[in-house]
Design a protein around this motif. Structure first.
Motif, PDB file in Angstrom:
ATOM      1  N   GLN A 225       0.889  -1.209  -0.115  1.00 35.37           N
ATOM      2  CA  GLN A 225      -0.185  -0.063  -0.008  1.00 35.37           C
ATOM      3  C   GLN A 225       0.852   1.212  -0.068  1.00 35.37           C
ATOM      4  O   GLN A 225       0.729   2.358  -0.863  1.00 35.37           O
ATOM      5  N   LEU A 226       1.852   1.293   0.794  1.00 36.12           N
ATOM      6  CA  LEU A 226       2.998   2.398   0.845  1.00 36.12           C
ATOM      7  C   LEU A 226       3.424   2.672  -0.299  1.00 36.12           C
ATOM      8  O   LEU A 226       3.703   3.916  -0.560  1.00 36.12           O
ATOM      9  N   ALA A 227       3.882   1.694  -0.947  1.00 31.04           N
ATOM     10  CA  ALA A 227       4.515   1.818  -2.398  1.00 31.04           C
ATOM     11  C   ALA A 227       3.652   2.734  -3.264  1.00 31.04           C
ATOM     12  O   ALA A 227       4.230   3.505  -4.120  1.00 31.04           O
ATOM     13  N   ARG A 228       2.356   2.789  -3.167  1.00 36.47           N
ATOM     14  CA  ARG A 228       1.632   3.498  -3.977  1.00 36.47           C
ATOM     15  C   ARG A 228       1.435   5.068  -3.389  1.00 36.47           C
ATOM     16  O   ARG A 228       0.886   5.841  -4.049  1.00 36.47           O
ATOM     17  N   ALA A 229       1.890   5.396  -2.320  1.00 32.60           N
ATOM     18  CA  ALA A 229       1.774   6.644  -1.894  1.00 32.60           C
ATOM     19  C   ALA A 229       2.859   7.699  -2.406  1.00 32.60           C
ATOM     20  O   ALA A 229       3.878   7.227  -2.841  1.00 32.60           O
ATOM     21  N   PHE A 230       2.247   8.931  -2.446  1.00 31.87           N
ATOM     22  CA  PHE A 230       3.202   9.875  -2.669  1.00 31.87           C
ATOM     23  C   PHE A 230       4.044  10.602  -1.644  1.00 31.87           C
ATOM     24  O   PHE A 230       3.535  10.451  -0.452  1.00 31.87           O
ATOM     25  N   PRO A 231       5.200  10.916  -1.892  1.00 37.44           N
ATOM     26  CA  PRO A 231       6.008  11.491  -0.629  1.00 37.44           C
ATOM     27  C   PRO A 231       5.329  12.239   0.192  1.00 37.44           C
ATOM     28  O   PRO A 231       5.399  12.193   1.480  1.00 37.44           O
ATOM     29  N   HIS A 232       4.534  13.269  -0.010  1.00 38.81           N
ATOM     30  CA  HIS A 232       3.735  14.132   1.137  1.00 38.81           C
ATOM     31  C   HIS A 232       2.789  13.214   1.816  1.00 38.81           C
ATOM     32  O   HIS A 232       2.448  13.797   2.688  1.00 38.81           O
ATOM     33  N   GLN A 233       2.498  11.944   1.486  1.00 36.81           N
ATOM     34  CA  GLN A 233       1.394  11.318   2.142  1.00 36.81           C
ATOM     35  C   GLN A 233       2.302  10.506   3.308  1.00 36.81           C
ATOM     36  O   GLN A 233       1.355   9.808   4.120  1.00 36.81           O
ATOM     37  N   ILE A 234       3.429  10.458   3.450  1.00 42.84           N
ATOM     38  CA  ILE A 234       4.009   9.407   4.442  1.00 42.84           C
ATOM     39  C   ILE A 234       4.786  10.382   5.381  1.00 42.84           C
ATOM     40  O   ILE A 234       5.343  11.347   5.052  1.00 42.84           O
ATOM     41  N   SER A 235       5.333   9.830   6.635  1.00 38.92           N
ATOM     42  CA  SER A 235       5.825  10.488   7.651  1.00 38.92           C
ATOM     43  C   SER A 235       7.305  10.605   7.178  1.00 38.92           C
ATOM     44  O   SER A 235       7.835  10.198   6.544  1.00 38.92           O
ATOM     45  N   GLY A 236       7.944  11.582   8.036  1.00 38.50           N
ATOM     46  CA  GLY A 236       9.351  11.852   7.773  1.00 38.50           C
ATOM     47  C   GLY A 236      10.218  10.633   8.022  1.00 38.50           C
ATOM     48  O   GLY A 236      11.122  10.352   7.376  1.00 38.50           O
ATOM     49  N   GLY A 237       9.984   9.902   9.296  1.00 39.73           N
ATOM     50  CA  GLY A 237      10.617   8.637   9.501  1.00 39.73           C
ATOM     51  C   GLY A 237      10.591   7.650   8.205  1.00 39.73           C
ATOM     52  O   GLY A 237      11.761   6.981   8.069  1.00 39.73           O
ATOM     53  N   GLN A 238       9.441   7.510   7.967  1.00 42.23           N
ATOM     54  CA  GLN A 238       9.102   6.594   6.661  1.00 42.23           C
ATOM     55  C   GLN A 238       9.645   7.177   5.466  1.00 42.23           C
ATOM     56  O   GLN A 238      10.513   6.370   4.714  1.00 42.23           O
ATOM     57  N   LYS A 239       9.863   8.349   5.122  1.00 41.59           N
ATOM     58  CA  LYS A 239      10.536   8.850   3.964  1.00 41.59           C
ATOM     59  C   LYS A 239      12.053   8.526   3.957  1.00 41.59           C
ATOM     60  O   LYS A 239      12.837   8.274   3.087  1.00 41.59           O
ATOM     61  N   GLN A 240      12.634   8.696   5.252  1.00 45.74           N
ATOM     62  CA  GLN A 240      14.043   8.393   5.451  1.00 45.74           C
ATOM     63  C   GLN A 240      14.220   7.104   5.346  1.00 45.74           C
ATOM     64  O   GLN A 240      15.171   6.730   4.631  1.00 45.74           O
ATOM     65  N   ARG A 241      13.372   6.240   5.588  1.00 46.35           N
ATOM     66  CA  ARG A 241      13.616   4.579   5.508  1.00 46.35           C
ATOM     67  C   ARG A 241      13.370   4.549   3.902  1.00 46.35           C
ATOM     68  O   ARG A 241      14.104   3.607   3.293  1.00 46.35           O
ATOM     69  N   ILE A 242      12.554   5.001   3.140  1.00 44.66           N
ATOM     70  CA  ILE A 242      12.337   5.109   1.748  1.00 44.66           C
ATOM     71  C   ILE A 242      13.790   5.333   1.328  1.00 44.66           C
ATOM     72  O   ILE A 242      14.244   4.732   0.272  1.00 44.66           O
ATOM     73  N   MET A 243      14.411   6.623   1.693  1.00 41.53           N
ATOM     74  CA  MET A 243      15.792   6.877   1.283  1.00 41.53           C
ATOM     75  C   MET A 243      16.892   5.917   1.435  1.00 41.53           C
ATOM     76  O   MET A 243      17.544   5.515   0.542  1.00 41.53           O
TER      77      MET A 243
END
Ligand SMILES: Nc1ncnc2c1ncn2[C@@H]1O[C@H](COP(=O)(O)OP(=O)(O)OP(=O)(O)O)[C@@H](O)[C@H]1O
Ligand SMILES: Nc1ncnc2c1ncn2[C@@H]1O[C@H](COP(=O)(O)OP(=O)(O)OP(=O)(O)O)[C@@H](O)[C@H]1O
Ligand code: SF4
Ligand SMILES: [Mg+2]
Ligand SMILES: [Mg+2]
Lengths: 290, 271, 327
Positions: free
Chosen positions: C143-161
């Motif tokens: 589900q998260l894979a289909r999210a756009f960056p602004h829809q997820i939290s800072g910690g999640q974004k950093q994990r994606i990075m």
């Protein structure tokens, strides 16, 4: 109390700005030359640019008495260019200025006065943007007749929505800074915050946008006049000269070259000025380097 | 219960925001950011508020400083509800409760000289008197001199700017200073300068301090008493020593175990 | 055959016109090693990292040598460099928001990296991306894979990075303040993840931060940077337990930690007076001398080099001195 250095950072040597300054200088020189040319045209013209002189028709550039030669009716090209500069200046600056004033008021209001104001202004801007500028100009020309004033109105109608957008987004980013929160804490009213804090901080953006739209205005006016819906004689415009020259291109192509070259140089100069000013005025760049 | 009422307090404050509507005809949903909060600070006391991001700390400061009206509950200044107060009372409240914000670079207008910025509170609160003397005095208190007045913010470092922001807050001679993460944007060495300054101000001027942070060790250094906020509720209050050594609420335990120190890192069991 | 060093930097100078932000920096990170680069804001940490990645701002130039995977990165063409970025050397930035494309789904962005560098089909790349997100402990990865960056939290974004950085099993990961924008609890989770994931993949780590505890928890060696130079360099245990440079010592003493303060509110923190000098007004000699408690005339006139003590200092901190707050 812990020792605190009060010494502020010494001013950065100016040398680094070298390349930016070159852009700025070229832009400034071209723009000033252009404005001077337009200004002089009010006091002095080598010839009356609207009086045909059939014996002198189609003289080449460098002829005695005619610096850049004459057109198919024997009118002096240089004089026409000078009066054309006047038109370009009025139309470009006028259109950009009206758009700047309305766009700034609308953009600031959209950014500061809540969601309903924002939605209304932004959606109106979207709708205006979706109408091609040429259509606006043609409709205006058809209803109130073509001429300098019509062109200025058409241009400002065309530029206002984009100005509004730019100012709105610049203001939004200023409004979310903490010094705005501080001002709110001191119970400053919104209009005060807009004038005292937001306006000075978007002034750089306003100036840069103004120069760029000034250039775009000159270009659009030339396009309109070329299509025959811009200014009409006795006013003269570079676009009109192009139009007239095109009817003669088979005979003498320098006729099209002079107004064309003028448009290119002035538009380029204004764009360079805009870019140069952006580098100097952009607070983000300034902050990064200090 | 002490006979003197706290300088600043909030009682049973609840605040909820509405989600932006997801569809044109669907009613916007709401979610509760602060839930029945009780919070107070006495004269000369330094109180901390710790919590994760999104716990509601900034919302609490906005309500405490009167920038936002709570949906229910009361905010009391010297025992009187600020939202029921007359204009004179409200003016006194505005003057007495000042705020220091997180990012020193953004809390000063880049186009405004430091001198003008420092006078802003006096102008807007319509305080008369010889401001020049006050300027010199306040700059002295934060360890700067008057040469700063004619300069612009970009000529100063982050630590100096935070001192200037503190000086601005001190100008109207407040009784309470509310500092929302005042050192989060600063480097460790500079952070220490600012923390020491805040501590000195509480001791020397008898100021009350409300200090907000997400790092428990910073709060422990600066305050006498601290509350842990999580999900819009205050889950535990006590002296920082207690919170550190005997955390009771699971959220407090979480915060304590999240604190990294050089020593725990060196001993290899930090992560 | 194993490569001895994931990266070796020799005499790196990074500057624009006549200003230098990095002034002769040398260090090496061994394969699978983990080094920390620490220093105050403006000390040149990010510029060092950007030079290694070939991502300097326009007008900036790097001199010296950067040896990685048998080549000198500074001599490579832009094209050769960009084919390496994300493959043999990758980077995690401080601000995840500005380094993710705001209009592409995060899953697609991870898949892009895999597709480009590993030569697998889009479909396979996407499957691998979901797999990676699972390994990053991200909840509901499909589900998260289909999210756009602004829809997820800072910690999640950093994990994606981090997932993107690790996707191609790089030899080296450079992490520039990866947790500075996060709050302490999320910071710990992200660090733990970065730690485990780099070990699993045998990637070396260059960790850039101004946060000493983070270095202590994550790294084997540390280089302390001040005003564009490394002023102390050595094993973390040695440098943090027995700092020899007065700047390192000052940084350690400024930490408001349990070890450093009495919790009854009575103690004062040590602080380093003054501030980091701007590039165009660097002090002569040892650049730290205006802020140093032990500075002498010698410090003001001549610049010390790193010597056997591991520190670039004319009057190193005595080893016996306990590192505690001096008021
Ligand atoms: N004006 C608003 N409208 C809607 N939601 C809001 C608004 N202000 C804050 N929130 C939400 O309220 C919650 C608490 O926000 P708040 O800023 O108080 O947290 P915080 O504890 O200060 O966090 P941080 O450490 O990130 O600053 C967040 O989930 C935030 O998204
Ligand atoms: N684009 C730029 N133009 C001019 N100077 C710059 C630019 N970027 C950085 N600098 C300067 O280069 C120096 C080193 O900056 P760098 O970003 O490497 O510091 P840092 O150690 O990473 O600090 P931070 O902790 O703030 O990220 C600083 O003095 C900075 O002001
Ligand atoms: S060289 Fe001198 S000034 Fe520099 S750190 Fe050592 S003692 Fe201090
Ligand atoms: Mg907050
Ligand atoms: Mg950096």
């Amino acid at each position: 109390m812990s020792a605190a250095a009060t010494t502020p950072v010494p001013a950065r040597p100016k040398k680094r700005r070298g390349r930016r300054n070159l852009t700025l200088t070229i832009g400034l020189v071209v723009t000033i030359a252009f404005i001077a040319m337009a200004a002089v045209s009010f006091f002095y013209l080598p010839h009356n640019p609207n009086v045909p002189r059939i014996p002198d028709r189609l003289l080449p550039a460098g002829s005695p008495r005619y610096l850049l030669g004459t057109d198919a009716l024997g009118r002096d090209i240089f004089s026409q260019l000078m009066v054309g500069a006047r038109t370009s200046l009025m139309v470009g600056a006028g259109g950009a200025l009206i758009a700047l004033v309305i766009g700034t008021i609308a953009g600031l209001s959209a950014a500061a006065f809540g969601r309903i104001a924002d939605e209304t202004i932004s959606r109106s801007a979207d709708i205006m943007l979706s109408i091609p500028g040429m259509v606006t100009a043609l409709v205006l020309a058809a209803t109130i007749g073509s001429g300098t004033l019509t062109t200025i109105l058409a241009l400002s109608a065309f530029f206002t929505p984009s100005f509004t957008r730019v100012i709105r987004s610049a203001a939004l980013s200023v409004l979310q800074e903490d010094f705005i929160t501080a001002a709110r804490l001191y119970a400053r009213p919104t209009w005060f915050i807009l004038l005292r804090h937001v306006l000075p901080n978007v002034a750089g953006v306003m100036i840069v946008q103004f120069t760029l739209y000034f250039a775009a205005g000159i270009l659009t006016e030339a396009g309109l006049s070329y299509l025959g819906v811009g200014v009409t004689r006795p006013s003269i415009s570079w676009g009109m000269m192009l139009n007239e020259a095109q009817q003669q291109v088979g005979i003498s192509s320098p006729l099209a070259m002079w107004p064309g070259l003028s448009i290119v140089i002035v538009v380029l100069g204004l764009n360079l000025l805009g870019d140069g000013l952006r580098d100097v005025l952009d607070p983000k760049l300034a902050r990064r380097t200090s | 219960m002490s006979p003197v009422p706290p300088v600043l307090a909030m009682e049973q404050v609840t605040q909820a925001y509405s989600h932006p509507r997801t569809a044109l005809f669907r009613a916007p949903g709401t979610f509760t950011v602060l839930d029945c909060i009780d919070f107070h600070v006495h004269a000369g006391e330094a109180v901390g508020l710790v919590g994760e991001s999104g716990a509601g700390k900034t919302t609490l400061t906005r309500i405490l400083t009167g920038m936002e009206k709570p949906q229910s509950g009361r905010v009391l200044f010297e025992g009187a509800d600020i939202w029921q107060a007359g204009p004179a009372e409200r003016a006194r409240f505005r003057r007495s409760v000042q705020m220091v914000l997180q990012n020193p670079r953004s809390s000063l207008d880049p186009r405004m000289k430091i001198g003008t910025a420092l006078l802003e509170p006096m102008r807007s609160l319509r305080i008369d008197g010889n401001h020049l003397d006050r300027l010199t005095e306040v700059l002295g208190q934060v360890g700067l001199d008057t040469s700063a007045l004619e300069r612009f913010p970009h000529e100063f470092s982050g630590g100096q700017l935070q001192r200037i922001a503190i000086a601005r807050a001190l100008m109207p001679n407040p009784r309470v200073l509310v500092a929302d993460e005042p050192v989060s944007a600063l480097d460790v060495s500079i952070q220490a300068q600012v923390l020491n300054l805040l501590k000195d101000l509480v001791r020397d001027l008898g100021l009350s301090l409300v200090f907000i942070a997400h790092d428990l060790s910073v709060v422990a250094y600066t305050t006498h008493r601290a509350s842990v906020i999580a999900g819009g509720r205050i889950v535990e209050t006590g002296p920082p020593v207690e919170l550190f050594t005997r955390p009771k609420a699971p959220q407090t335990q979480n915060l304590v175990s999240a604190v990294l120190t050089v020593n725990s890192g060196l001993s290899g069991n930090a992560l | 055959m194993s490569v001895p060093n994931a990266i070796e930097v020799v005499d790196l100078v990074v500057g624009v016109d006549e200003l230098s932000a990095v002034r002769g920096v040398s260090f090496a990170v061994p394969a699978r090693g983990r080094m920390g680069l620490v220093g105050e804001s403006g000390s040149g940490k990010s510029m060092t990292a950007m030079a290694l990645m070939g991502l300097l701002p326009p007008g900036w130039q790097a001199r010296g040598r950067v040896l990685h995977d048998g080549v000198d990165l500074l001599t490579l063409s832009d094209k050769a460099l960009s084919s390496r970025r994300g493959r043999t050397i990758s980077m995690v930035f401080q601000d995840p928001m500005s380094s993710l494309n705001p209009v592409r789904r995060v899953g697609d962005q991870i898949a892009d990296v895999i597709h480009r560098h590993m030569g697998v089909t889009r479909r396979a790349a996407h499957a691998q991306a979901i797999d990676l997100m699972t390994q990053m402990n991200l909840p509901r990865p499909e589900q998260l894979a289909r999210a756009f960056p602004h829809q997820i939290s800072g910690g999640q974004k950093q994990r994606i990075m981090i997932a993107m950085a690790l996707a191609c099993y790089p030899q080296l990961i450079i992490a520039d303040e990866p947790t500075t924008a996060l709050d302490v609890t999320v910071q710990k989770q992200v660090l733990r993840l970065l730690n485990a994931a780099t070990r699993e993949r045998n990637s070396a780590l260059l960790m850039i931060t101004h946060d000493l505890p983070v270095i202590a928890a994550m790294c084997d060696t540390v280089a302390v940077m001040y005003a564009g130079r490394i002023v102390e360099h050595g094993p973390v245990q040695k440098v943090f337990r027995t700092p020899r440079h007065h700047y390192t010592r000052g940084l350690l003493d400024s930490q408001p930690t349990m070890d450093n303060i009495a919790l009854d509110g009575s103690s004062r923190l040590h602080s380093i007076p003054g501030m980091v000098p701007p590039l165009h007004a660097l002090p002569s000699g040892c650049a730290f001398h205006p802020r140093c408690p032990a500075a002498t005339d010698r410090c003001r006139t001549s610049m010390p080099e790193i010597d056997a003590t591991g520190a670039a200092c004319w009057h190193p901190v005595p080893v016996a001195a306990p590192a505690e707050a001096a008021s």
